[in-house]
Design an enzyme around this catalytic site. Structure first.
Site, PDB file in Angstrom:
ATOM      1  N   ASN A  84       0.831  -1.202   0.000  1.00  0.00           N
ATOM      2  CA  ASN A  84       0.000   0.000   0.000  1.00  0.00           C
ATOM      3  C   ASN A  84       0.871   1.259   0.000  1.00  0.00           C
ATOM      4  O   ASN A  84       2.041   1.215  -0.367  1.00  0.00           O
ATOM      5  CB  ASN A  84      -1.014   0.005   1.146  1.00  0.00           C
ATOM      6  CG  ASN A  84      -2.366   0.543   0.695  1.00  0.00           C
ATOM      7  OD1 ASN A  84      -2.466   1.668   0.212  1.00  0.00           O
ATOM      8  ND2 ASN A  84      -3.402  -0.259   0.856  1.00  0.00           N
ATOM      9  N   ARG A  85       0.294   2.388   0.418  1.00  0.00           N
ATOM     10  CA  ARG A  85       0.930   3.687   0.197  1.00  0.00           C
ATOM     11  C   ARG A  85       1.562   4.267   1.454  1.00  0.00           C
ATOM     12  O   ARG A  85       1.071   4.043   2.562  1.00  0.00           O
ATOM     13  CB  ARG A  85      -0.089   4.678  -0.375  1.00  0.00           C
ATOM     14  CG  ARG A  85      -0.548   4.308  -1.784  1.00  0.00           C
ATOM     15  CD  ARG A  85      -1.695   5.186  -2.253  1.00  0.00           C
ATOM     16  NE  ARG A  85      -2.016   4.910  -3.648  1.00  0.00           N
ATOM     17  CZ  ARG A  85      -2.845   3.931  -4.046  1.00  0.00           C
ATOM     18  NH1 ARG A  85      -3.432   3.154  -3.150  1.00  0.00           N
ATOM     19  NH2 ARG A  85      -3.079   3.740  -5.334  1.00  0.00           N
ATOM     20  N   HIS A 110       3.533   0.200  -2.725  1.00  0.00           N
ATOM     21  CA  HIS A 110       3.909  -1.212  -2.835  1.00  0.00           C
ATOM     22  C   HIS A 110       5.423  -1.432  -2.939  1.00  0.00           C
ATOM     23  O   HIS A 110       5.892  -2.245  -3.744  1.00  0.00           O
ATOM     24  CB  HIS A 110       3.210  -1.850  -4.035  1.00  0.00           C
ATOM     25  CG  HIS A 110       1.740  -2.063  -3.842  1.00  0.00           C
ATOM     26  ND1 HIS A 110       1.144  -2.183  -2.602  1.00  0.00           N
ATOM     27  CD2 HIS A 110       0.728  -2.185  -4.761  1.00  0.00           C
ATOM     28  CE1 HIS A 110      -0.165  -2.377  -2.755  1.00  0.00           C
ATOM     29  NE2 HIS A 110      -0.442  -2.374  -4.044  1.00  0.00           N
ATOM     30  N   HIS A 184      -1.004 -10.076  -3.722  1.00  0.00           N
ATOM     31  CA  HIS A 184      -1.864  -9.201  -4.528  1.00  0.00           C
ATOM     32  C   HIS A 184      -2.622  -9.975  -5.602  1.00  0.00           C
ATOM     33  O   HIS A 184      -2.777  -9.514  -6.734  1.00  0.00           O
ATOM     34  CB  HIS A 184      -1.009  -8.106  -5.180  1.00  0.00           C
ATOM     35  CG  HIS A 184      -1.736  -6.822  -5.433  1.00  0.00           C
ATOM     36  ND1 HIS A 184      -2.678  -6.692  -6.426  1.00  0.00           N
ATOM     37  CD2 HIS A 184      -1.670  -5.616  -4.837  1.00  0.00           C
ATOM     38  CE1 HIS A 184      -3.130  -5.449  -6.444  1.00  0.00           C
ATOM     39  NE2 HIS A 184      -2.542  -4.779  -5.478  1.00  0.00           N
ATOM     40  N   SER A 185      -3.117 -11.168  -5.245  1.00  0.00           N
ATOM     41  CA  SER A 185      -3.897 -11.946  -6.218  1.00  0.00           C
ATOM     42  C   SER A 185      -5.240 -11.284  -6.499  1.00  0.00           C
ATOM     43  O   SER A 185      -5.894 -10.751  -5.596  1.00  0.00           O
ATOM     44  CB  SER A 185      -4.127 -13.364  -5.699  1.00  0.00           C
ATOM     45  OG  SER A 185      -2.950 -14.125  -5.778  1.00  0.00           O
ATOM     46  N   TYR A 186      -5.636 -11.349  -7.768  1.00  0.00           N
ATOM     47  CA  TYR A 186      -6.929 -10.835  -8.226  1.00  0.00           C
ATOM     48  C   TYR A 186      -7.862 -12.033  -8.438  1.00  0.00           C
ATOM     49  O   TYR A 186      -7.627 -12.877  -9.290  1.00  0.00           O
ATOM     50  CB  TYR A 186      -6.783 -10.108  -9.548  1.00  0.00           C
ATOM     51  CG  TYR A 186      -6.100  -8.761  -9.516  1.00  0.00           C
ATOM     52  CD1 TYR A 186      -6.850  -7.585  -9.620  1.00  0.00           C
ATOM     53  CD2 TYR A 186      -4.719  -8.646  -9.454  1.00  0.00           C
ATOM     54  CE1 TYR A 186      -6.236  -6.343  -9.636  1.00  0.00           C
ATOM     55  CE2 TYR A 186      -4.096  -7.413  -9.473  1.00  0.00           C
ATOM     56  CZ  TYR A 186      -4.854  -6.265  -9.564  1.00  0.00           C
ATOM     57  OH  TYR A 186      -4.246  -5.034  -9.592  1.00  0.00           O
ATOM     58  N   ASP A 249     -11.328   0.614  -3.073  1.00  0.00           N
ATOM     59  CA  ASP A 249      -9.883   0.497  -2.885  1.00  0.00           C
ATOM     60  C   ASP A 249      -9.596   1.060  -1.497  1.00  0.00           C
ATOM     61  O   ASP A 249      -8.952   2.099  -1.350  1.00  0.00           O
ATOM     62  CB  ASP A 249      -9.125   1.256  -3.974  1.00  0.00           C
ATOM     63  CG  ASP A 249      -7.639   0.939  -3.993  1.00  0.00           C
ATOM     64  OD1 ASP A 249      -7.219   0.028  -3.242  1.00  0.00           O
ATOM     65  OD2 ASP A 249      -6.893   1.584  -4.751  1.00  0.00           O
ATOM     66  N   GLN A 286      -7.189  -4.598   2.611  1.00  0.00           N
ATOM     67  CA  GLN A 286      -7.494  -3.688   1.515  1.00  0.00           C
ATOM     68  C   GLN A 286      -8.415  -4.414   0.544  1.00  0.00           C
ATOM     69  O   GLN A 286      -8.024  -5.411  -0.080  1.00  0.00           O
ATOM     70  CB  GLN A 286      -6.214  -3.240   0.786  1.00  0.00           C
ATOM     71  CG  GLN A 286      -6.435  -2.131  -0.230  1.00  0.00           C
ATOM     72  CD  GLN A 286      -6.496  -0.740   0.393  1.00  0.00           C
ATOM     73  OE1 GLN A 286      -6.261  -0.578   1.592  1.00  0.00           O
ATOM     74  NE2 GLN A 286      -6.758   0.271  -0.407  1.00  0.00           N
ATOM     75  N   GLU A 313      -6.206  -7.772   0.142  1.00  0.00           N
ATOM     76  CA  GLU A 313      -4.815  -7.612   0.550  1.00  0.00           C
ATOM     77  C   GLU A 313      -4.740  -7.475   2.070  1.00  0.00           C
ATOM     78  O   GLU A 313      -5.017  -6.401   2.619  1.00  0.00           O
ATOM     79  CB  GLU A 313      -4.212  -6.388  -0.138  1.00  0.00           C
ATOM     80  CG  GLU A 313      -4.293  -6.428  -1.653  1.00  0.00           C
ATOM     81  CD  GLU A 313      -4.161  -5.039  -2.271  1.00  0.00           C
ATOM     82  OE1 GLU A 313      -3.127  -4.376  -2.015  1.00  0.00           O
ATOM     83  OE2 GLU A 313      -5.101  -4.616  -2.980  1.00  0.00           O
TER      84      GLU A 313
END
Length: 348
Positions: A84-85, A110, A184-186, A249, A286, A313
């Site tokens: 993340n940020r 990331h 970070h799997s979608y 998000d 997340q 996440e």
């Protein structure tokens, strides 16, 4: 569970490996050491048909292709040092300002452009009483992407016969440093080339961290009467009109104590009957619905387009190094990093 290495042809980088994990249920998970990335998860639906339920590239070398890394969407990869940020790419630690790369506007995202997702990890297979475990190791030197401390990271992947993909994260640093590792799997449980707007989601979070732009304000407030209240099942698409065009998000604060494995979320896809449960020892999650996927990438089955899949996440809260009131993400010689996330696949 069995693990075997899949030969890769037509690659110039001989260090790239691809592994296949299988269990007695027939579930197949493929993982490459390029970014320690999950490339494929094939599970059966209610009619016993198997199909892939995550976005992934056809060839492992695509995960470290320079053109992809320049416009990275972090497909299935292990994220670090900090998922993340971090606001304006900086934080203070013991009176010293640490400056990181601003790779997402003014912010650090990331781990930066040279984050763990861009590295070729060192893999090996451990034989244990519980079965074989795929182990990925990475060394991140002091100053890597601006982070202090020499860090040794280890990620252990196992697939149980109860259809659980278990990911154990461990890291040790010789100096204090932020650490926040995630996968970070979608996911798209339909196994088809369709969006995830009809997926039903439940998230066990009474609170969330509101944000200004992409950065948390520092507040932790109730999810009740907001679009972030998933304590009962809601379709992904039901409340998108109440959100920015990019959709969800956002970081939700998972109920329960950090360090204890707890159920964080449940996902159902009505047509296929597939379910996904997420368990974690982390304090946050997340929930990202793929609003920034623009079709730039894909595989032989589909393009990775907006709302094609979603991420769960598990994490420390975004910008945690700059918010002392958030759970501490600072680790060092006296505090090694150790967390677990479990993705459990089912049918109803």
């Amino acid at each position: 569970m069995k693990i075997h290495e899949i030969p890769i042809s037509d690659t110039e980088n001989k260090d790239i490996k691809l592994f296949e994990l299988t269990n007695k249920a027939g579930t197949i998970v493929r993982i490459t050491n390029a970014g320690a990335s999950v490339t494929s998860i094939k599970t059966k639906d209610k009619n016993a048909n198997f199909s892939d339920i995550v976005l992934g590239f056809d060839h492992p070398e695509e995960y470290i292709n320079p053109n992809y890394l320049d416009n990275c969407i972090f497909i299935g990869s292990t994220i670090g040092r900090f998922a993340n940020r971090i606001a304006k790419g900086k934080f203070n630690l013991d009176g010293k300002t640490c400056k990181l790369e601003a790779n997402d506007g003014q912010n650090h995202l990331h781990g930066g452009s040279s984050g763990f997702h861009s590295k070729i990890w060192n893999p090996h297979i451990d034989n244990t009483d519980a079965g074989e475990i795929l182990v990925m190791n990475l060394y991140s030197p002091d100053g890597d992407a601006g982070y202090p401390g020499n860090l040794k990271a280890e990620v252990r992947f196992s697939l149980s016969n109860d259809n659980e993909l278990i990911i154990n994260y461990n890291a040790k640093s010789d100096a204090k440093t932020p650490v926040n590792l995630t996968n970070h799997s979608y996911f798209n449980l339909s196994g088809k080339d369709t969006d995830i707007l009809n997926h039903e989601v439940m998230i066990f979070a009474d609170k969330y961290t509101p944000k200004d732009g992409d950065i948390p304000t520092g507040d932790i407030i109730p999810t009740q009467k907001t679009p972030f209240d998933f304590k009962s099942f809601h379709k992904v698409g039901d409340r998108l009109a109440l959100l920015p065009k990019s959709g969800y998000d956002h970081n939700l604060v998972i109920n329960g104590k950090e360090g204890y494995l707890k159920r964080a979320a449940v996902v159902k896809e009505p047509e296929s009957g597939r379910t996904l449960e997420i368990y974690t020892t982390m304090p946050g999650l997340q929930f990202y619905t793929g609003g920034h996927l623009d079709g730039s990438y894909g595989n032989s089955f589909r393009r990775f387009s907006k709302f094609a899949a979603m991420c769960f996440e598990t994490q420390y809260f975004p910008d945690s190094p700059n918010h002392p009131s958030f759970p501490s993400c600072i680790f060092g010689p006296d505090r090694p990093y150790s967390h677990t996330t479990v993705f459990k696949f089912g049918i109803e």
